[in-house]
Motif scaffolding. Structure first.
Motif, PDB file in Angstrom:
ATOM      1  N   ARG A  69      84.600  89.593  12.989  1.00 15.08           N
ATOM      2  CA  ARG A  69      84.724  88.173  13.343  1.00 15.08           C
ATOM      3  C   ARG A  69      85.879  87.961  14.321  1.00 15.08           C
ATOM      4  N   GLY A  70      85.624  87.186  15.344  1.00 16.60           N
ATOM      5  CA  GLY A  70      86.678  86.886  16.304  1.00 16.60           C
ATOM      6  C   GLY A  70      86.952  87.990  17.290  1.00 16.60           C
ATOM      7  N   THR A  71      86.013  88.940  17.414  1.00 11.44           N
ATOM      8  CA  THR A  71      86.158  90.011  18.400  1.00 11.44           C
ATOM      9  C   THR A  71      85.345  89.675  19.646  1.00 11.44           C
ATOM     10  N   THR A  72      85.471  90.510  20.668  1.00  9.40           N
ATOM     11  CA  THR A  72      84.752  90.264  21.921  1.00  9.40           C
ATOM     12  C   THR A  72      83.249  90.213  21.700  1.00  9.40           C
ATOM     13  N   ASP A  73      82.738  91.071  20.806  1.00  7.73           N
ATOM     14  CA  ASP A  73      81.297  91.115  20.558  1.00  7.73           C
ATOM     15  C   ASP A  73      80.835  90.079  19.544  1.00  7.73           C
ATOM     16  N   CYS A  74      81.778  89.441  18.880  1.00  9.36           N
ATOM     17  CA  CYS A  74      81.402  88.480  17.834  1.00  9.36           C
ATOM     18  C   CYS A  74      82.400  87.319  17.800  1.00  9.36           C
ATOM     19  N   PRO A  75      82.458  86.537  18.871  1.00  7.93           N
ATOM     20  CA  PRO A  75      83.442  85.448  18.911  1.00  7.93           C
ATOM     21  C   PRO A  75      83.091  84.314  17.954  1.00  7.93           C
ATOM     22  N   TYR A  76      84.128  83.609  17.542  1.00  9.99           N
ATOM     23  CA  TYR A  76      83.924  82.398  16.751  1.00  9.99           C
ATOM     24  C   TYR A  76      83.298  81.312  17.631  1.00  9.99           C
ATOM     25  N   THR A  77      82.541  80.425  16.999  1.00 13.63           N
ATOM     26  CA  THR A  77      82.083  79.239  17.719  1.00 13.63           C
ATOM     27  C   THR A  77      83.282  78.329  17.973  1.00 13.63           C
ATOM     28  N   LEU A  78      83.131  77.448  18.922  1.00 17.70           N
ATOM     29  CA  LEU A  78      84.234  76.534  19.219  1.00 17.70           C
ATOM     30  C   LEU A  78      84.419  75.566  18.063  1.00 17.70           C
ATOM     31  N   PRO A  79      85.569  75.587  17.411  1.00 13.98           N
ATOM     32  CA  PRO A  79      85.778  74.676  16.280  1.00 13.98           C
ATOM     33  C   PRO A  79      85.955  73.243  16.756  1.00 13.98           C
ATOM     34  N   ARG A  80      85.287  72.311  16.080  1.00  9.73           N
ATOM     35  CA  ARG A  80      85.423  70.897  16.426  1.00  9.73           C
ATOM     36  C   ARG A  80      86.397  70.182  15.490  1.00  9.73           C
ATOM     37  N   SER A  81      87.114  70.947  14.667  1.00 13.09           N
ATOM     38  CA  SER A  81      88.122  70.382  13.772  1.00 13.09           C
ATOM     39  C   SER A  81      89.283  71.360  13.677  1.00 13.09           C
ATOM     40  N   ASP A  82      90.292  71.015  12.893  1.00  8.23           N
ATOM     41  CA  ASP A  82      91.489  71.849  12.792  1.00  8.23           C
ATOM     42  C   ASP A  82      91.178  73.189  12.134  1.00  8.23           C
ATOM     43  N   VAL A  83      91.986  74.191  12.511  1.00  9.03           N
ATOM     44  CA  VAL A  83      91.838  75.555  12.006  1.00  9.03           C
ATOM     45  C   VAL A  83      93.191  76.014  11.464  1.00  9.03           C
ATOM     46  N   ASP A  84      93.157  76.685  10.308  1.00  7.13           N
ATOM     47  CA  ASP A  84      94.371  77.295   9.749  1.00  7.13           C
ATOM     48  C   ASP A  84      94.346  78.797  10.021  1.00  7.13           C
ATOM     49  N   ILE A  85      95.415  79.324  10.621  1.00  9.94           N
ATOM     50  CA  ILE A  85      95.527  80.751  10.902  1.00  9.94           C
ATOM     51  C   ILE A  85      96.697  81.301  10.095  1.00  9.94           C
ATOM     52  N   GLY A  86      96.387  82.223   9.174  1.00 14.57           N
ATOM     53  CA  GLY A  86      97.429  82.852   8.372  1.00 14.57           C
ATOM     54  C   GLY A  86      98.056  84.013   9.126  1.00 14.57           C
ATOM     55  N   LEU A  87      99.383  84.168   8.999  1.00  7.84           N
ATOM     56  CA  LEU A  87     100.125  85.167   9.769  1.00  7.84           C
ATOM     57  C   LEU A  87     101.047  85.992   8.877  1.00  7.84           C
ATOM     58  N   SER A  88     101.189  87.264   9.243  1.00  9.90           N
ATOM     59  CA  SER A  88     102.228  88.125   8.678  1.00  9.90           C
ATOM     60  C   SER A  88     103.131  88.544   9.834  1.00  9.90           C
ATOM     61  N   ILE A  89     104.443  88.337   9.688  1.00 11.77           N
ATOM     62  CA  ILE A  89     105.370  88.478  10.815  1.00 11.77           C
ATOM     63  C   ILE A  89     106.484  89.451  10.448  1.00 11.77           C
ATOM     64  N   THR A  90     106.791  90.337  11.389  1.00 15.21           N
ATOM     65  CA  THR A  90     107.877  91.296  11.205  1.00 15.21           C
ATOM     66  C   THR A  90     108.793  91.260  12.430  1.00 15.21           C
ATOM     67  N   ALA A  91     110.086  91.127  12.211  1.00 18.00           N
ATOM     68  CA  ALA A  91     111.058  91.155  13.307  1.00 18.00           C
ATOM     69  C   ALA A  91     111.241  92.593  13.791  1.00 18.00           C
ATOM     70  N   MET A  92     111.332  92.773  15.118  1.00 15.60           N
ATOM     71  CA  MET A  92     111.438  94.110  15.725  1.00 15.60           C
ATOM     72  C   MET A  92     112.702  94.192  16.579  1.00 15.60           C
ATOM     73  N   ASP A  93     113.315  95.399  16.565  1.00 15.36           N
ATOM     74  CA  ASP A  93     114.495  95.596  17.408  1.00 15.36           C
ATOM     75  C   ASP A  93     114.107  96.316  18.697  1.00 15.36           C
ATOM     76  N   GLY A  94     115.095  96.653  19.506  1.00 16.26           N
ATOM     77  CA  GLY A  94     114.830  97.219  20.820  1.00 16.26           C
ATOM     78  C   GLY A  94     114.225  98.593  20.802  1.00 16.26           C
ATOM     79  N   THR A  95     114.294  99.297  19.682  1.00 16.17           N
ATOM     80  CA  THR A  95     113.709 100.636  19.598  1.00 16.17           C
ATOM     81  C   THR A  95     112.290 100.613  19.070  1.00 16.17           C
ATOM     82  N   GLY A  96     111.779  99.402  18.773  1.00 16.76           N
ATOM     83  CA  GLY A  96     110.445  99.298  18.200  1.00 16.76           C
ATOM     84  C   GLY A  96     110.441  99.411  16.698  1.00 16.76           C
TER      85      GLY A  96
END
Length: 660
Positions: A69-96
């Motif tokens: 889902r949401g890939t080039t071969d299988c895109p989402y339809t255009l949403p006509r209402s709000d969408v919630d996107i859940g995220l996992s976030i990690t801080a990175m330093d200059g060495t990766g």
């Protein structure tokens, strides 16, 4: 000399060295992973993907794996209402590497798209370099990324100030690094013209205003874009085809020929007075005006485009693109002349009638201005499309209402409800309103009431400044008589025998009605108890009899004429005298509606008489002019977009040809 050269070379060589660049220290970026994409407010409601992808999984949305889902071969339809996107976030330093020492708030943004949630859904807190969050977004299309940034939140402004719950804002740290990270791409459908135009949240203006958008795809960039319609729609899966339907001195009009049909009940807030027979809007929200600031050299009506791009804007409530670019797919003028209209013939103009104007089964004050309701999405679905007006009448009078000479006409609106509803100032009217005389003049002239009752009047300043003037639309009645039968419930069917009868509904005082019977009848007009006999007005069989109610008259009594061979089947229809605007100066500069039937020039006088005695069929692009009255304006492309039904014993005014 050789020794000097050698010493210089050795000295230079001794001064050259290589130093490893130092790795940046501290926070440099974020690793952003998408953990969920759902309909706003529901942790389990997955977004649907396009039909072409669903077909691979047995036409079952639930069977489409999460990882595709949401890939080039299988895109989402255009949403006509709000969408919630859940995220996992990690801080990175200059060495990766992960930077576990980072503690602080990070903010979100989405490109393309808009943040729509409260402040608490626009940021999250990272602790020991890690955190999770959910961002609420809308207006997503194409390749989309969520950005996470060590940057303060953008405040929400409305009505000249900051709005929202400021208690949800994070405590701002002393230092911001402006470090940024973005999610892997999330693929949505590519936008179409309907994407730009479809109303959301009860608004008529595009939700993509001020955004740069590209519609279509060049052949070297991949497979042509296809329509993602309901599987029952004949256009589902067809390639997008962008057709130039007309040009003018400042730009051009484009229609997506294969756009999906739109169920009229699917548009939130739609004011549907009379449903369409097939349940779909008459238009597909698939046309747009391209404001090019000059004539689009190299483009002709009937050409096809591969792509179209520009900044979305609203001008007088008409959606358009400005600062445009386009790529030409086919120039039909390079073909034999008989093929110039081969694509235009595939998009016949839609007739604007009473049903599209917003008629219900009974007359209503607002009916006199076609499409006046701001939630009339039937008309909105046709904005910038080619439409057709049938048998319209041109003005008999042009009146200058500009009493103060400022070239500005005051607006007016319907105020009140039911019997007390009337046309007045759109806002609270002060007792000493300086615009009151002008406003009364404009109201009476535009609507054909008061001083101008029974005639068609156009305000002259509006015509002089903008070239637009009101025309009266086709009257309600049987189609067999060339009338508008689009709202059958307005037409009262009456069987007339030897006992006088009246229609089921009385009409407002001063209303015009049309009566058509298949046998001769006698008619008398009066109050609700009026009756008729053989001394009353004769209405011949199969003719249209037009009458305007006088004084206290509200209905008609009918009785079979003595010469009739059977009971009469009569149709009695109220004539709302609906107005719509027309703009013909560029299309037919030689046709002057502001003429004089008593002109000293005999040829001009005859031309004027012919124009005012005739009715016209008109094809043109439909434009929305919100502040104007009427609000909808039709712009023909050239003289071939008009044809004429001459008045009795007359010819069509030049250069207009008779309708075939």
């Amino acid at each position: 000399m050789k020794r000097l050269f050698l010493l210089s070379t050795l000295a230079l060589a001794a001064g050259c060295y290589t130093k490893e660049s130092e790795a940046p220290t501290g926070l440099t970026s974020f690793r952003v992973e998408v953990t969920s994409i759902t309909t706003a407010g529901s942790a389990t409601a997955l977004l649907p993907v396009v039909n072409a992808c669903v077909a691979k999984y047995g036409n079952n949305q639930a069977a489409v794996p999460l990882e595709v889902r949401g890939t080039t071969d299988c895109p989402y339809t255009l949403p006509r209402s709000d969408v919630d996107i859940g995220l996992s976030i990690t801080a990175m330093d200059g060495t990766g590497g992960e930077m576990t020492s980072f503690n602080g708030p990070v903010s979100f943004r989405v490109i393309p798209g808009d943040l729509t949630g409260e402040y608490g859904q626009r940021w999250t807190q990272l602790t020991n370099g890690k955190g999770t969050g959910t961002v609420r977004v809308a207006h997503l299309y194409g390749e989309t990324h969520v950005w996470v940034q060590d940057q303060d939140l953008e405040l929400i402004y409305a009505d000249g100030g900051v709005v929202g719950d400021l208690a949800q804002l994070p405590q701002e740290p002393a230092i911001r690094t402006l470090a940024t990270g973005l999610s892997p791409s999330i693929r949505f459908e590519e936008p179409s013209l309907a994407t730009i135009n479809l109303p959301e949240g009860g608004s008529e203006t595009s939700v993509f205003v001020k955004q740069f958008m590209r519609v279509g795809r060049n052949p070297e960039s991949g497979e042509p874009l296809t329509q993602n319609c309901d599987p029952s729609d004949p256009n589902n899966g067809k390639p997008m085809m962008l057709l130039v339907t007309g040009t003018d001195s400042s730009g051009f009009y484009v229609t997506d020929m294969t756009a999906c049909r739109v169920d009229e009940k699917s548009v939130t807030g739609a004011n549907i007075q009379t449903a369409e027979p097939d349940g779909f809007n008459p238009g597909r929200f698939n046309s747009i005006y391209i404001y090019n600031y000059s004539f689009p050299e190299g483009l002709d009506s009937g050409d096809l485009l591969w792509t179209l791009s520009g900044t979305v804007a609203e001008f007088t409530n008409t959606t358009q693109m400005s600062f445009p670019a386009w790529t030409l797919r086919e120039n039909v003028r390079l073909l034999p002349q008989d093929q110039w209209n081969k694509y235009l013939d595939q998009v016949p103009p839609v007739e604007v009638n009473g049903r599209l104007c917003g008629y219900s089964g009974s007359p209503y004050l607002d009916d006199i201005l076609c499409g006046y309701s701001y939630k009339n999405y039937k008309m909105e679905s046709l904005e910038s499309s080619l439409v057709k007006l049938r048998r319209v009448k041109f003005p008999k009078v042009f009146r200058n209402c500009d009493a103060n000479g400022n070239n500005d006409m005051p607006m007016f609106c319907p105020v009140g409800s039911s019997a007390s509803r009337s046309w007045q100032n759109c806002f609270a009217e002060p007792p000493d309103d300086p615009d009151l005389p002008e406003r009364k003049c404009v109201i009476d002239c535009t609507l054909g009431i008061g001083e101008y009752a029974g005639t068609i009047c156009a305000e002259k300043t509006t015509y002089t400044n903008f070239g637009q003037f009101v025309v009266e639309m086709n009257a309600t009645g049987p189609a067999s008589m060339g009338m508008d039968e689009s709202v059958p419930n307005r037409i009262m069917n009456v069987t007339v025998g030897t006992t006088p009868v009246r229609p089921d509904k009385a009409l407002p005082q001063g209303y015009r009605m049309n009566i058509i019977c298949n046998q001769p009848v006698r008619a008398r007009f009066g109050q609700v108890s009026v009756t008729a006999d053989q001394t009353d007005t004769l209405i011949a069989a199969n003719t249209r009899y037009e009458y305007t109610l006088k004084d206290s008259e509200v209905t008609v009594a009918l009785v079979r004429d003595a010469a009739a061979t059977a009971n009469a089947a009569c149709k009695v229809a109220p004539d709302t005298r609906s107005r719509i605007s027309l703009q013909i100066k560029d299309a037919v500069p030689d046709l002057n509606p502001d003429c004089n039937e008593n002109d000293a020039d005999a040829a001009k006088a005859l031309q004027c008489k012919q124009l005012r005695a005739a009715t016209f069929d008109v094809v043109g692009h439909l434009k929305h002019v919100g502040p104007a009255r009427p609000r909808w304006n039709v712009l023909p492309r050239d003289q071939d977009d008009l044809c004429c039904y001459p008045g009795p014993g007359m010819e069509c005014p030049k250069p207009i040809k008779p309708c075939q």
